[in-house]
Design an enzyme around this catalytic site. Structure first.
Site, short mmCIF file in Angstrom:
data_model
loop_
_atom_site.label_atom_id
_atom_site.label_comp_id
_atom_site.label_asym_id
_atom_site.label_seq_id
_atom_site.Cartn_x
_atom_site.Cartn_y
_atom_site.Cartn_z
N ASN A 69 0.88 -1.16 0.00
CA ASN A 69 0.00 0.00 0.00
C ASN A 69 0.92 1.21 0.00
O ASN A 69 1.47 1.59 1.04
CB ASN A 69 -0.91 -0.02 1.23
CG ASN A 69 -1.88 1.14 1.24
OD1 ASN A 69 -1.63 2.19 0.64
ND2 ASN A 69 -2.99 0.97 1.95
N THR A 70 1.12 1.80 -1.18
CA THR A 70 2.07 2.90 -1.32
C THR A 70 1.57 4.19 -0.68
O THR A 70 2.36 5.08 -0.44
CB THR A 70 2.43 3.15 -2.79
OG1 THR A 70 1.23 3.39 -3.52
CG2 THR A 70 3.15 1.94 -3.38
N CYS A 71 0.27 4.27 -0.40
CA CYS A 71 -0.25 5.47 0.26
C CYS A 71 0.26 5.58 1.69
O CYS A 71 0.46 6.68 2.20
CB CYS A 71 -1.78 5.46 0.26
SG CYS A 71 -2.49 5.60 -1.39
N ILE A 72 0.45 4.43 2.33
CA ILE A 72 0.94 4.44 3.71
C ILE A 72 2.32 3.78 3.83
O ILE A 72 2.78 3.48 4.92
CB ILE A 72 -0.07 3.76 4.67
CG1 ILE A 72 -0.34 2.31 4.28
CG2 ILE A 72 -1.35 4.57 4.76
CD1 ILE A 72 -1.14 1.52 5.30
#
Length: 120
Positions: A86-89
């Protein structure tokens, strides 16, 4: 690279924690093996890109700090034997596999077959 990621283990003494602690050395061995490869720097960049979307660490650092979590229920399904991110987090989720060879194969397959950002 290992110090960049915060490894999030389940509660000490739990069955999940025991399983996760079995995989943590696979992660560290994998990073060491990658560093020793001829194309090690580019593969380390792929790992970072897979987990965070950035192939280099920015001068101001990475926020939030990249973390490692584990795929528990998902690892039961054969289609979920691959790492997820999950590249957002900035979170890399590792599959819970029995052997280092299985882990290495899973990581290599995921890194080699993921488009990622800014790639066609």
């Amino acid at each position: 690279m290992d110090q960049l990621f915060n490894i999030r283990l389940s509660s000490v003494g739990s069955n999940k924690s025991s399983t996760e602690e079995h995989v943590v050395p696979f992660w560290r061995d994998y990073l060491q093996d990658v560093e020793e490869e001829e194309k090690g720097p580019s593969k380390l960049a792929k790992i970072l890109g897979f987990a965070t979307g950035a192939t280099v660490i920015p001068p101001v650092g990475v926020s939030p700090q990249p973390s490692i979590e584990f795929l528990h229920e998902e690892s039961v399904s054969p289609s979920r034997r691959l790492p997820m991110a999950n590249t957002c987090i900035n979170c890399l989720k590792l599959p819970l596999l029995e052997t280092y060879d299985q882990f290495k194969e899973s990581m290599d397959f995921a890194l080699g077959n993921t488009q990622g950002f800014r790639r066609e």
